[in-house]
Design a protein around this motif. Structure first.
Motif, mmCIF file in Angstrom:
data_model
loop_
_atom_site.group_PDB
_atom_site.id
_atom_site.type_symbol
_atom_site.label_atom_id
_atom_site.label_comp_id
_atom_site.label_asym_id
_atom_site.label_seq_id
_atom_site.Cartn_x
_atom_site.Cartn_y
_atom_site.Cartn_z
ATOM 1 N N GLU A 48 1.041 -1.134 -0.385
ATOM 2 C CA GLU A 48 0.206 -0.204 -0.172
ATOM 3 C C GLU A 48 0.985 1.313 0.084
ATOM 4 O OE1 GLU A 48 -2.455 0.063 3.295
ATOM 5 O OE2 GLU A 48 -3.413 -1.873 1.928
ATOM 6 N N GLY A 49 0.471 2.473 -1.008
ATOM 7 C CA GLY A 49 1.316 3.943 0.042
ATOM 8 C C GLY A 49 0.760 4.535 0.404
ATOM 9 N N ILE A 50 1.438 5.568 0.579
ATOM 10 C CA ILE A 50 0.990 6.236 1.372
ATOM 11 C C ILE A 50 1.108 7.636 1.735
ATOM 12 C CG2 ILE A 50 2.326 7.599 3.878
ATOM 13 C CD1 ILE A 50 4.689 5.509 3.138
ATOM 14 N N LEU A 51 -0.049 8.213 2.285
ATOM 15 C CA LEU A 51 -0.718 9.506 2.036
ATOM 16 C C LEU A 51 -0.592 10.387 3.341
ATOM 17 C CD1 LEU A 51 -3.058 11.655 0.364
ATOM 18 C CD2 LEU A 51 -4.677 10.247 1.528
ATOM 19 N N PHE A 52 -0.289 11.340 2.991
ATOM 20 C CA PHE A 52 0.234 12.053 4.205
ATOM 21 C C PHE A 52 -0.307 13.509 3.843
ATOM 22 C CE2 PHE A 52 2.898 15.405 5.946
ATOM 23 C CZ PHE A 52 3.045 14.521 7.350
ATOM 24 N N CYS A 53 -1.075 14.090 4.889
ATOM 25 C CA CYS A 53 -1.389 15.801 4.888
ATOM 26 C C CYS A 53 -0.923 16.536 5.639
ATOM 27 C CB CYS A 53 -3.330 15.095 4.943
ATOM 28 S SG CYS A 53 -3.973 13.556 3.948
ATOM 29 N N ASN A 54 -1.171 17.771 5.639
ATOM 30 C CA ASN A 54 -0.571 18.105 6.813
ATOM 31 C C ASN A 54 -0.949 20.287 5.897
ATOM 32 O OD1 ASN A 54 1.715 19.218 8.317
ATOM 33 N ND2 ASN A 54 2.553 20.790 6.933
ATOM 34 N N LEU A 55 -2.107 21.100 7.655
ATOM 35 C CA LEU A 55 -2.240 21.782 7.103
ATOM 36 C C LEU A 55 -1.116 22.740 7.926
ATOM 37 C CD1 LEU A 55 -4.092 23.769 6.680
ATOM 38 C CD2 LEU A 55 -5.658 23.028 9.055
ATOM 39 N N GLU A 56 -1.268 24.286 7.425
ATOM 40 C CA GLU A 56 -0.075 25.305 8.210
ATOM 41 C C GLU A 56 -0.873 26.431 7.796
ATOM 42 O OE1 GLU A 56 4.069 26.201 6.230
ATOM 43 O OE2 GLU A 56 4.235 23.727 6.395
ATOM 44 N N LEU A 57 -0.990 27.078 9.342
ATOM 45 C CA LEU A 57 -2.071 28.476 9.657
ATOM 46 C C LEU A 57 -0.578 29.681 10.337
ATOM 47 C CD1 LEU A 57 -4.080 26.644 12.598
ATOM 48 C CD2 LEU A 57 -4.163 27.404 10.069
ATOM 49 N N SER A 58 -0.042 30.625 8.645
ATOM 50 C CA SER A 58 0.434 31.195 9.238
ATOM 51 C C SER A 58 0.679 32.525 9.718
ATOM 52 C CB SER A 58 1.152 31.450 7.698
ATOM 53 O OG SER A 58 -0.104 32.132 6.716
ATOM 54 N N PRO A 59 1.176 33.740 9.790
ATOM 55 C CA PRO A 59 0.772 35.409 10.340
ATOM 56 C C PRO A 59 0.221 35.913 9.141
ATOM 57 C CG PRO A 59 3.082 34.568 11.369
ATOM 58 C CD PRO A 59 2.578 33.239 10.489
ATOM 59 N N MET A 60 0.100 35.735 7.639
ATOM 60 C CA MET A 60 -0.086 36.078 7.535
ATOM 61 C C MET A 60 -2.026 35.505 6.866
ATOM 62 S SD MET A 60 0.569 35.351 2.668
ATOM 63 C CE MET A 60 -0.501 33.863 3.318
ATOM 64 N N ALA A 61 -2.914 34.606 7.104
ATOM 65 C CA ALA A 61 -4.197 34.333 6.911
ATOM 66 C C ALA A 61 -4.620 35.332 8.533
ATOM 67 C CB ALA A 61 -4.021 32.913 7.235
ATOM 68 N N ALA A 62 -4.214 35.784 9.853
ATOM 69 C CA ALA A 62 -4.954 35.991 10.351
ATOM 70 C C ALA A 62 -3.159 36.535 11.451
ATOM 71 C CB ALA A 62 -5.275 35.870 11.718
ATOM 72 N N PRO A 63 -3.749 38.251 12.844
ATOM 73 C CA PRO A 63 -2.244 37.998 12.946
ATOM 74 C C PRO A 63 -2.097 36.732 14.651
ATOM 75 C CG PRO A 63 -3.631 39.291 13.480
ATOM 76 C CD PRO A 63 -4.238 38.661 11.928
ATOM 77 N N GLY A 64 -2.930 36.540 14.863
ATOM 78 C CA GLY A 64 -3.264 35.458 15.662
ATOM 79 C C GLY A 64 -2.700 34.764 15.700
ATOM 80 N N PHE A 65 -2.491 34.400 14.161
ATOM 81 C CA PHE A 65 -1.451 32.634 14.381
ATOM 82 C C PHE A 65 0.154 32.822 14.639
ATOM 83 C CE2 PHE A 65 -5.311 31.608 11.374
ATOM 84 C CZ PHE A 65 -6.163 31.162 12.647
ATOM 85 N N GLU A 66 1.186 32.138 14.597
ATOM 86 C CA GLU A 66 2.274 32.227 15.396
ATOM 87 C C GLU A 66 3.006 31.190 15.029
ATOM 88 O OE1 GLU A 66 3.610 32.186 19.982
ATOM 89 O OE2 GLU A 66 1.560 33.106 20.235
ATOM 90 N N PRO A 67 4.373 31.524 14.196
ATOM 91 C CA PRO A 67 5.205 30.963 13.118
ATOM 92 C C PRO A 67 5.650 29.822 13.831
ATOM 93 C CG PRO A 67 6.067 32.466 12.840
ATOM 94 C CD PRO A 67 4.526 32.872 13.605
ATOM 95 N N GLY A 68 5.507 28.365 13.815
ATOM 96 C CA GLY A 68 6.473 27.058 13.930
ATOM 97 C C GLY A 68 6.080 26.472 15.139
ATOM 98 N N ARG A 69 4.700 27.194 15.895
ATOM 99 C CA ARG A 69 4.084 27.195 16.704
ATOM 100 C C ARG A 69 2.744 26.049 16.569
ATOM 101 N NH1 ARG A 69 2.066 30.660 21.901
ATOM 102 N NH2 ARG A 69 1.150 29.145 23.478
ATOM 103 N N GLN A 70 2.934 25.181 17.037
ATOM 104 C CA GLN A 70 1.346 24.232 16.314
ATOM 105 C C GLN A 70 0.687 24.742 17.953
ATOM 106 O OE1 GLN A 70 1.899 19.874 16.990
ATOM 107 N NE2 GLN A 70 2.568 19.932 14.163
ATOM 108 N N SER A 71 -0.375 24.731 17.855
ATOM 109 C CA SER A 71 -1.348 25.636 18.469
ATOM 110 C C SER A 71 -2.480 23.951 18.173
ATOM 111 C CB SER A 71 -2.535 26.710 17.847
ATOM 112 O OG SER A 71 -2.998 26.528 16.571
ATOM 113 N N GLU A 72 -3.638 24.612 19.203
ATOM 114 C CA GLU A 72 -4.621 23.476 19.527
ATOM 115 C C GLU A 72 -5.753 23.537 18.567
ATOM 116 O OE1 GLU A 72 -8.042 22.552 22.860
ATOM 117 O OE2 GLU A 72 -6.921 24.255 23.222
#
Length: 440
Positions: free
Chosen positions: A73-97
Protein backbone atom coordinates in the motif's frame (compact mmCIF):
# COMPACT_ATOMS: atom_id res chain seq x y z
CA UNK A 1 0.61 38.42 18.60
CA UNK A 2 -2.67 37.54 20.27
CA UNK A 3 -5.95 38.03 18.48
CA UNK A 4 -8.04 40.99 19.59
CA UNK A 5 -10.84 39.83 21.89
CA UNK A 6 -14.47 40.66 21.24
CA UNK A 7 -15.99 43.37 23.38
CA UNK A 8 -19.12 42.70 25.42
CA UNK A 9 -21.13 44.96 23.12
CA UNK A 10 -20.10 42.98 20.03
CA UNK A 11 -20.83 39.69 21.75
CA UNK A 12 -24.32 40.80 22.82
CA UNK A 13 -25.01 42.19 19.36
CA UNK A 14 -24.03 38.93 17.63
CA UNK A 15 -26.07 36.76 19.99
CA UNK A 16 -29.08 39.06 19.65
CA UNK A 17 -28.86 38.88 15.86
CA UNK A 18 -28.66 35.06 15.98
CA UNK A 19 -31.77 34.96 18.17
CA UNK A 20 -33.59 37.05 15.56
CA UNK A 21 -32.43 34.65 12.78
CA UNK A 22 -30.13 37.25 11.22
CA UNK A 23 -26.47 37.11 10.21
CA UNK A 24 -23.97 39.90 9.62
CA UNK A 25 -23.32 38.93 5.97
CA UNK A 26 -27.03 38.69 5.11
CA UNK A 27 -27.20 34.87 4.88
CA UNK A 28 -29.92 32.68 6.29
CA UNK A 29 -29.17 30.18 9.06
CA UNK A 30 -28.66 27.23 6.68
CA UNK A 31 -26.94 29.12 3.84
CA UNK A 32 -23.42 28.22 2.76
CA UNK A 33 -20.96 30.83 1.54
CA UNK A 34 -19.97 30.92 -2.13
CA UNK A 35 -17.28 28.38 -3.05
CA UNK A 36 -14.79 29.37 -5.74
CA UNK A 37 -12.12 27.00 -7.12
CA UNK A 38 -9.13 28.03 -9.23
CA UNK A 39 -6.24 25.89 -10.43
CA UNK A 40 -2.54 26.63 -10.77
CA UNK A 41 -0.34 26.18 -13.84
CA UNK A 42 0.71 22.69 -12.71
CA UNK A 43 -1.38 19.67 -11.84
CA UNK A 44 -2.16 19.25 -8.16
CA UNK A 45 -2.21 22.95 -7.25
CA UNK A 46 -5.44 24.79 -6.44
CA UNK A 47 -6.89 27.63 -4.38
CA UNK A 48 -10.30 27.28 -2.72
CA UNK A 49 -12.19 30.35 -1.54
CA UNK A 50 -15.02 29.89 0.95
CA UNK A 51 -16.27 33.43 1.28
CA UNK A 52 -13.17 35.32 2.40
CA UNK A 53 -11.44 32.20 3.75
CA UNK A 54 -8.77 31.08 1.27
CA UNK A 55 -6.76 27.84 1.33
CA UNK A 56 -3.98 26.81 -1.04
CA UNK A 57 -3.63 23.08 -1.75
CA UNK A 58 -0.49 21.49 -3.25
CA UNK A 59 0.05 17.77 -3.86
CA UNK A 60 3.47 16.17 -4.44
CA UNK A 61 4.73 12.60 -4.66
CA UNK A 62 7.93 10.58 -4.27
CA UNK A 63 9.03 6.94 -4.28
CA UNK A 64 9.71 5.59 -0.76
CA UNK A 65 9.89 2.18 0.90
CA UNK A 66 6.48 1.06 2.28
CA UNK A 67 5.51 0.54 5.88
CA UNK A 68 6.47 -2.90 7.22
CA UNK A 69 2.92 -3.89 8.15
CA UNK A 70 1.49 -2.70 4.76
CA UNK A 71 3.99 -3.72 2.13
CA UNK A 72 1.62 -3.35 -0.85
CA UNK A 73 0.00 0.00 0.00
CA UNK A 74 1.10 3.54 -0.73
CA UNK A 75 1.25 6.33 1.82
CA UNK A 76 -1.00 9.41 2.05
CA UNK A 77 0.20 12.28 4.25
CA UNK A 78 -1.72 15.50 4.99
CA UNK A 79 -0.37 18.68 6.58
CA UNK A 80 -2.04 22.04 7.27
CA UNK A 81 -0.13 25.23 8.07
CA UNK A 82 -1.56 28.34 9.75
CA UNK A 83 0.73 31.28 9.06
CA UNK A 84 0.52 34.85 10.41
CA UNK A 85 -0.27 35.93 6.85
CA UNK A 86 -3.79 34.52 7.33
CA UNK A 87 -4.42 36.11 10.73
CA UNK A 88 -2.17 37.91 13.23
CA UNK A 89 -3.20 35.52 15.98
CA UNK A 90 -1.35 32.58 14.38
CA UNK A 91 2.30 32.17 15.40
CA UNK A 92 4.84 30.63 13.00
CA UNK A 93 6.53 27.38 14.01
CA UNK A 94 4.10 26.70 16.84
CA UNK A 95 1.33 24.10 16.82
CA UNK A 96 -1.73 25.62 18.40
CA UNK A 97 -4.69 23.64 19.69
CA UNK A 98 -6.74 24.67 16.64
CA UNK A 99 -4.03 23.48 14.23
CA UNK A 100 -3.73 20.06 15.89
CA UNK A 101 -7.50 19.60 15.91
CA UNK A 102 -7.99 20.56 12.25
CA UNK A 103 -4.99 18.46 11.13
CA UNK A 104 -6.38 15.34 12.79
CA UNK A 105 -9.82 15.95 11.35
CA UNK A 106 -8.49 16.42 7.78
CA UNK A 107 -6.35 13.31 8.14
CA UNK A 108 -9.37 11.24 9.22
CA UNK A 109 -11.46 12.73 6.44
CA UNK A 110 -9.01 11.99 3.61
CA UNK A 111 -6.86 9.07 4.74
CA UNK A 112 -9.05 7.02 7.09
CA UNK A 113 -12.07 7.29 4.80
CA UNK A 114 -10.10 5.40 2.08
CA UNK A 115 -11.01 7.98 -0.55
CA UNK A 116 -7.82 7.04 -2.48
CA UNK A 117 -6.91 3.56 -3.63
CA UNK A 118 -3.58 3.20 -1.81
CA UNK A 119 -2.91 -0.24 -3.34
CA UNK A 120 -2.67 1.36 -6.79
CA UNK A 121 0.26 3.41 -5.46
CA UNK A 122 2.42 0.30 -5.05
CA UNK A 123 5.26 -0.02 -7.58
CA UNK A 124 7.30 -2.95 -6.20
CA UNK A 125 5.77 -4.82 -3.26
CA UNK A 126 7.83 -4.35 -0.13
CA UNK A 127 10.38 -2.08 -1.86
CA UNK A 128 8.91 0.94 -3.68
CA UNK A 129 5.58 2.71 -3.24
CA UNK A 130 4.33 6.22 -3.97
CA UNK A 131 4.03 8.60 -1.03
CA UNK A 132 1.38 11.26 -1.75
CA UNK A 133 1.80 14.44 0.30
CA UNK A 134 -1.00 17.02 0.59
CA UNK A 135 0.18 20.42 1.84
CA UNK A 136 -2.53 22.92 2.76
CA UNK A 137 -1.70 26.57 3.47
CA UNK A 138 -4.22 28.97 4.96
CA UNK A 139 -3.95 32.26 3.05
CA UNK A 140 -6.77 34.19 4.73
CA UNK A 141 -8.82 33.36 7.82
CA UNK A 142 -12.49 34.33 7.99
CA UNK A 143 -13.86 31.31 9.80
CA UNK A 144 -14.59 27.64 9.02
CA UNK A 145 -11.04 26.53 8.20
CA UNK A 146 -12.05 22.85 8.32
CA UNK A 147 -14.50 22.97 5.42
CA UNK A 148 -12.22 25.06 3.19
CA UNK A 149 -9.21 22.79 3.92
CA UNK A 150 -11.17 19.58 3.22
CA UNK A 151 -12.42 20.94 -0.13
CA UNK A 152 -8.92 22.13 -1.10
CA UNK A 153 -7.41 18.75 -0.19
CA UNK A 154 -9.81 16.61 -2.21
CA UNK A 155 -9.73 19.02 -5.20
CA UNK A 156 -5.91 18.98 -5.25
CA UNK A 157 -5.89 15.16 -5.12
CA UNK A 158 -8.39 14.89 -7.99
CA UNK A 159 -6.40 17.38 -10.06
CA UNK A 160 -3.00 15.78 -9.38
CA UNK A 161 -1.14 13.58 -11.88
CA UNK A 162 1.73 11.33 -10.82
CA UNK A 163 4.57 10.32 -13.20
CA UNK A 164 4.22 7.04 -15.05
CA UNK A 165 6.64 4.23 -14.14
CA UNK A 166 7.78 0.94 -15.61
CA UNK A 167 9.36 -2.03 -13.81
CA UNK A 168 11.84 -4.40 -15.45
CA UNK A 169 13.08 -6.92 -12.91
CA UNK A 170 14.31 -4.80 -10.02
CA UNK A 171 14.89 -1.69 -12.10
CA UNK A 172 12.23 1.04 -11.77
CA UNK A 173 12.07 3.74 -14.46
CA UNK A 174 10.22 7.00 -13.81
CA UNK A 175 9.16 8.82 -16.97
CA UNK A 176 8.95 12.59 -17.32
CA UNK A 177 5.72 14.27 -18.56
CA UNK A 178 7.36 14.77 -21.98
CA UNK A 179 8.07 11.03 -22.35
CA UNK A 180 4.75 9.69 -21.06
CA UNK A 181 1.53 11.30 -19.95
CA UNK A 182 1.19 11.48 -16.14
CA UNK A 183 -1.31 9.18 -14.47
CA UNK A 184 -4.21 10.50 -12.33
CA UNK A 185 -4.84 9.06 -8.88
CA UNK A 186 -7.57 6.49 -8.32
CA UNK A 187 -10.27 8.34 -6.33
CA UNK A 188 -13.09 6.26 -4.85
CA UNK A 189 -15.21 9.11 -3.44
CA UNK A 190 -14.97 12.76 -2.36
CA UNK A 191 -15.41 13.30 1.40
CA UNK A 192 -16.31 16.90 2.26
CA UNK A 193 -16.66 18.45 5.71
CA UNK A 194 -19.62 20.63 6.72
CA UNK A 195 -19.50 22.58 10.02
CA UNK A 196 -22.41 23.54 12.28
CA UNK A 197 -22.20 26.09 15.10
CA UNK A 198 -24.54 25.89 18.11
CA UNK A 199 -25.55 28.75 20.40
CA UNK A 200 -27.24 28.87 23.78
CA UNK A 201 -26.70 25.17 24.48
CA UNK A 202 -27.94 23.96 21.10
CA UNK A 203 -31.04 26.19 20.83
CA UNK A 204 -29.82 27.98 17.70
CA UNK A 205 -27.92 26.49 14.75
CA UNK A 206 -25.82 28.11 12.00
CA UNK A 207 -24.23 26.45 8.97
CA UNK A 208 -20.74 27.56 7.85
CA UNK A 209 -19.97 30.08 10.65
CA UNK A 210 -17.61 32.94 9.92
CA UNK A 211 -14.80 34.13 12.18
CA UNK A 212 -16.90 36.35 14.47
CA UNK A 213 -19.68 33.79 14.77
CA UNK A 214 -17.10 31.18 15.81
CA UNK A 215 -15.97 33.36 18.71
CA UNK A 216 -19.39 33.46 20.37
CA UNK A 217 -20.50 29.86 19.67
CA UNK A 218 -20.99 27.30 22.44
CA UNK A 219 -20.20 24.18 20.42
CA UNK A 220 -19.21 22.92 16.98
CA UNK A 221 -20.28 19.83 15.05
CA UNK A 222 -18.34 18.73 11.94
CA UNK A 223 -19.69 15.99 9.65
CA UNK A 224 -17.66 14.63 6.72
CA UNK A 225 -19.79 12.95 4.06
CA UNK A 226 -19.61 12.00 0.37
CA UNK A 227 -22.30 12.36 -2.28
CA UNK A 228 -23.51 8.81 -1.59
CA UNK A 229 -24.68 10.01 1.86
CA UNK A 230 -21.98 7.95 3.60
CA UNK A 231 -20.65 9.58 6.76
CA UNK A 232 -16.83 9.42 6.72
CA UNK A 233 -16.17 11.08 10.07
CA UNK A 234 -18.01 13.11 12.68
CA UNK A 235 -16.65 15.27 15.48
CA UNK A 236 -18.32 17.35 18.19
CA UNK A 237 -16.44 19.91 20.28
CA UNK A 238 -17.35 22.53 22.82
CA UNK A 239 -18.82 20.37 25.56
CA UNK A 240 -22.51 20.71 24.65
CA UNK A 241 -25.05 17.88 24.75
CA UNK A 242 -26.76 17.29 21.40
CA UNK A 243 -29.98 15.36 20.91
CA UNK A 244 -30.44 12.63 18.33
CA UNK A 245 -32.88 14.77 16.34
CA UNK A 246 -30.32 17.60 16.12
CA UNK A 247 -27.61 15.28 14.76
CA UNK A 248 -30.03 13.77 12.21
CA UNK A 249 -31.11 17.23 11.07
CA UNK A 250 -27.45 18.24 10.64
CA UNK A 251 -26.72 15.05 8.64
CA UNK A 252 -29.61 15.82 6.24
CA UNK A 253 -28.33 19.36 5.71
CA UNK A 254 -24.83 17.94 5.15
CA UNK A 255 -26.09 15.60 2.41
CA UNK A 256 -27.61 18.52 0.48
CA UNK A 257 -24.52 20.72 0.82
CA UNK A 258 -22.10 17.91 -0.10
CA UNK A 259 -24.05 17.10 -3.28
CA UNK A 260 -23.89 20.76 -4.37
CA UNK A 261 -20.16 21.11 -3.61
CA UNK A 262 -19.30 17.80 -5.34
CA UNK A 263 -21.09 18.92 -8.50
CA UNK A 264 -19.21 22.23 -8.38
CA UNK A 265 -15.85 20.41 -8.02
CA UNK A 266 -16.57 18.10 -10.96
CA UNK A 267 -17.52 21.04 -13.20
CA UNK A 268 -14.37 22.94 -12.23
CA UNK A 269 -12.18 19.89 -13.01
CA UNK A 270 -13.90 19.34 -16.36
CA UNK A 271 -13.51 22.99 -17.38
CA UNK A 272 -9.82 23.01 -16.45
CA UNK A 273 -9.16 19.79 -18.38
CA UNK A 274 -11.01 21.17 -21.43
CA UNK A 275 -9.02 24.42 -21.38
CA UNK A 276 -5.71 22.57 -21.08
CA UNK A 277 -6.56 20.29 -24.02
CA UNK A 278 -7.58 23.22 -26.23
CA UNK A 279 -4.37 25.06 -25.35
CA UNK A 280 -6.19 28.00 -23.79
CA UNK A 281 -5.05 30.18 -20.91
CA UNK A 282 -5.18 28.70 -17.44
CA UNK A 283 -3.66 29.25 -14.01
CA UNK A 284 -4.11 31.66 -11.12
CA UNK A 285 -3.54 34.75 -13.28
CA UNK A 286 -6.43 33.80 -15.58
CA UNK A 287 -8.75 33.14 -12.64
CA UNK A 288 -8.45 36.74 -11.40
CA UNK A 289 -11.52 38.73 -12.54
CA UNK A 290 -11.01 41.75 -14.77
CA UNK A 291 -11.64 45.40 -13.91
CA UNK A 292 -9.83 45.27 -10.59
CA UNK A 293 -6.71 47.02 -9.41
CA UNK A 294 -5.15 43.73 -8.30
CA UNK A 295 -5.61 42.14 -11.75
CA UNK A 296 -2.64 42.88 -14.01
CA UNK A 297 -4.61 41.74 -17.02
CA UNK A 298 -6.46 43.41 -19.88
CA UNK A 299 -8.16 42.28 -23.06
CA UNK A 300 -6.07 42.26 -26.23
CA UNK A 301 -6.68 45.27 -28.50
CA UNK A 302 -6.64 44.94 -32.30
CA UNK A 303 -3.93 47.00 -34.04
CA UNK A 304 -4.49 48.22 -37.64
CA UNK A 305 -1.31 47.61 -39.64
CA UNK A 306 -2.67 48.73 -43.03
CA UNK A 307 -0.92 51.61 -44.87
CA UNK A 308 1.83 51.76 -42.26
CA UNK A 309 4.49 52.91 -44.77
CA UNK A 310 2.35 55.76 -46.13
CA UNK A 311 1.54 57.00 -42.64
CA UNK A 312 5.21 56.85 -41.69
CA UNK A 313 6.20 58.93 -44.74
CA UNK A 314 3.56 61.56 -43.88
CA UNK A 315 4.84 61.79 -40.31
CA UNK A 316 8.43 62.18 -41.51
CA UNK A 317 7.52 64.96 -43.99
CA UNK A 318 5.51 66.88 -41.36
CA UNK A 319 8.25 66.61 -38.73
CA UNK A 320 10.84 69.36 -38.22
CA UNK A 321 14.20 68.92 -39.95
CA UNK A 322 16.97 67.63 -37.69
CA UNK A 323 19.46 70.10 -36.26
CA UNK A 324 22.96 70.43 -37.72
CA UNK A 325 25.40 67.79 -36.58
CA UNK A 326 29.11 68.52 -36.26
CA UNK A 327 30.84 65.46 -37.57
CA UNK A 328 34.38 66.78 -37.10
CA UNK A 329 35.66 66.61 -33.54
CA UNK A 330 37.21 69.74 -32.02
CA UNK A 331 40.56 69.15 -30.32
CA UNK A 332 41.20 71.57 -27.46
CA UNK A 333 44.22 69.92 -25.92
CA UNK A 334 45.99 66.63 -26.55
CA UNK A 335 43.89 63.74 -25.20
CA UNK A 336 40.53 65.63 -25.30
CA UNK A 337 37.89 66.03 -27.99
CA UNK A 338 34.55 67.79 -28.42
CA UNK A 339 31.78 67.11 -30.96
CA UNK A 340 29.21 69.88 -31.38
CA UNK A 341 28.97 73.19 -29.59
CA UNK A 342 28.54 71.82 -26.10
CA UNK A 343 28.65 74.04 -23.04
CA UNK A 344 31.40 76.34 -21.90
CA UNK A 345 33.82 74.74 -19.49
CA UNK A 346 33.03 76.13 -16.06
CA UNK A 347 35.46 73.91 -14.20
CA UNK A 348 37.32 75.90 -11.59
CA UNK A 349 34.98 78.91 -11.76
CA UNK A 350 33.29 79.99 -8.58
CA UNK A 351 29.55 80.18 -8.23
CA UNK A 352 27.75 83.22 -6.84
CA UNK A 353 27.50 81.83 -3.30
CA UNK A 354 31.18 80.90 -3.32
CA UNK A 355 32.10 84.33 -4.66
CA UNK A 356 30.13 86.06 -1.90
CA UNK A 357 31.79 83.88 0.74
CA UNK A 358 35.22 84.57 -0.77
CA UNK A 359 34.56 88.34 -0.75
CA UNK A 360 33.40 88.17 2.87
CA UNK A 361 36.46 86.19 3.91
CA UNK A 362 38.77 88.61 2.04
CA UNK A 363 37.11 91.54 3.85
CA UNK A 364 37.57 89.78 7.18
CA UNK A 365 41.23 89.02 6.41
CA UNK A 366 41.87 92.68 5.38
CA UNK A 367 40.19 93.90 8.57
CA UNK A 368 42.31 91.60 10.70
CA UNK A 369 45.44 92.74 8.85
CA UNK A 370 44.50 96.38 9.45
CA UNK A 371 43.97 95.72 13.17
CA UNK A 372 47.33 93.97 13.37
CA UNK A 373 49.07 96.94 11.72
CA UNK A 374 47.28 99.31 14.08
CA UNK A 375 48.38 97.38 17.15
CA UNK A 376 51.94 97.29 15.78
CA UNK A 377 52.07 101.08 15.39
CA UNK A 378 50.68 101.55 18.89
CA UNK A 379 53.23 99.15 20.33
CA UNK A 380 56.15 100.85 18.54
CA UNK A 381 55.01 104.33 19.68
CA UNK A 382 54.71 103.12 23.28
CA UNK A 383 58.17 101.54 23.12
CA UNK A 384 59.76 104.71 21.72
CA UNK A 385 58.30 106.76 24.56
CA UNK A 386 59.45 104.24 27.13
CA UNK A 387 63.09 104.24 25.84
CA UNK A 388 63.88 107.66 27.34
CA UNK A 389 62.08 107.20 30.66
CA UNK A 390 63.44 104.46 32.94
CA UNK A 391 61.03 102.15 34.74
CA UNK A 392 61.41 102.43 38.51
CA UNK A 393 60.12 99.65 40.76
CA UNK A 394 60.20 100.83 44.35
CA UNK A 395 57.92 100.77 47.35
CA UNK A 396 59.89 103.24 49.44
CA UNK A 397 62.77 105.69 49.19
CA UNK A 398 65.08 103.53 51.26
CA UNK A 399 64.95 100.49 48.95
CA UNK A 400 67.43 99.96 46.21
CA UNK A 401 66.44 101.49 42.90
CA UNK A 402 66.43 99.16 39.90
CA UNK A 403 66.31 100.60 36.37
CA UNK A 404 64.93 98.31 33.61
CA UNK A 405 65.48 99.17 30.00
CA UNK A 406 63.28 97.53 27.26
CA UNK A 407 64.90 95.16 24.83
CA UNK A 408 64.90 95.97 21.17
CA UNK A 409 62.25 94.02 19.25
CA UNK A 410 63.56 92.30 16.10
CA UNK A 411 62.20 93.86 12.96
CA UNK A 412 61.24 90.55 11.20
CA UNK A 413 59.06 89.12 14.04
CA UNK A 414 55.86 91.03 13.23
CA UNK A 415 55.79 90.51 9.45
CA UNK A 416 56.16 86.73 9.97
CA UNK A 417 53.02 86.65 12.16
CA UNK A 418 51.07 88.52 9.46
CA UNK A 419 52.20 86.04 6.82
CA UNK A 420 51.12 83.12 9.01
CA UNK A 421 47.63 84.60 9.54
CA UNK A 422 47.19 85.14 5.81
CA UNK A 423 48.29 81.59 5.00
CA UNK A 424 45.90 80.08 7.58
CA UNK A 425 42.97 82.14 6.23
CA UNK A 426 43.73 80.96 2.67
CA UNK A 427 43.95 77.34 3.82
CA UNK A 428 40.56 77.60 5.57
CA UNK A 429 38.98 79.13 2.45
CA UNK A 430 40.38 76.36 0.20
CA UNK A 431 39.20 73.71 2.64
CA UNK A 432 35.62 75.07 2.61
CA UNK A 433 35.63 75.22 -1.15
CA UNK A 434 36.73 71.56 -1.45
CA UNK A 435 34.01 70.40 0.95
CA UNK A 436 31.31 72.15 -1.08
CA UNK A 437 32.49 70.56 -4.30
CA UNK A 438 32.64 67.10 -2.71
CA UNK A 439 29.08 67.44 -1.36
CA UNK A 440 27.78 68.27 -4.87
Amino acid sequence: MKETPLSNCERRFLLRAIQERKRLDGRQCYDYRNVRISFGPEHGCCVVELGKTRVLGQVSCELVPPKPNRATEGILFCNLELSPMAAPGFEPGRQSELLVKVNRLIERCLRNSKCIDTESLCVVAGEKVWQIRVDLHLLNHDGNITDAASIAGIVALCHFRRPDVSVQGKEVTVYSPEERDPVPLSIHHMPICVSFAFYQQGTYLLVDPNEREERVMDGLLVIAMNKHCEICTIQSSGGIMLLKDQVLRCSKITAVKVAEITELIQKALENDQKVRKEGGKFGFAESIPNQKITAFKMDSAAVDTNNVEEQAEEIITKADPPSEVFAKPILHTPGTAQIGEGIENAWGDLEESEREEAAEEEGESSATAFECQRTETEDTSMMSEAKDEPIVLSDSEEEEVVILEPEEVPKKARPQTNLKQESTSKKAFNKKRRKKRASR
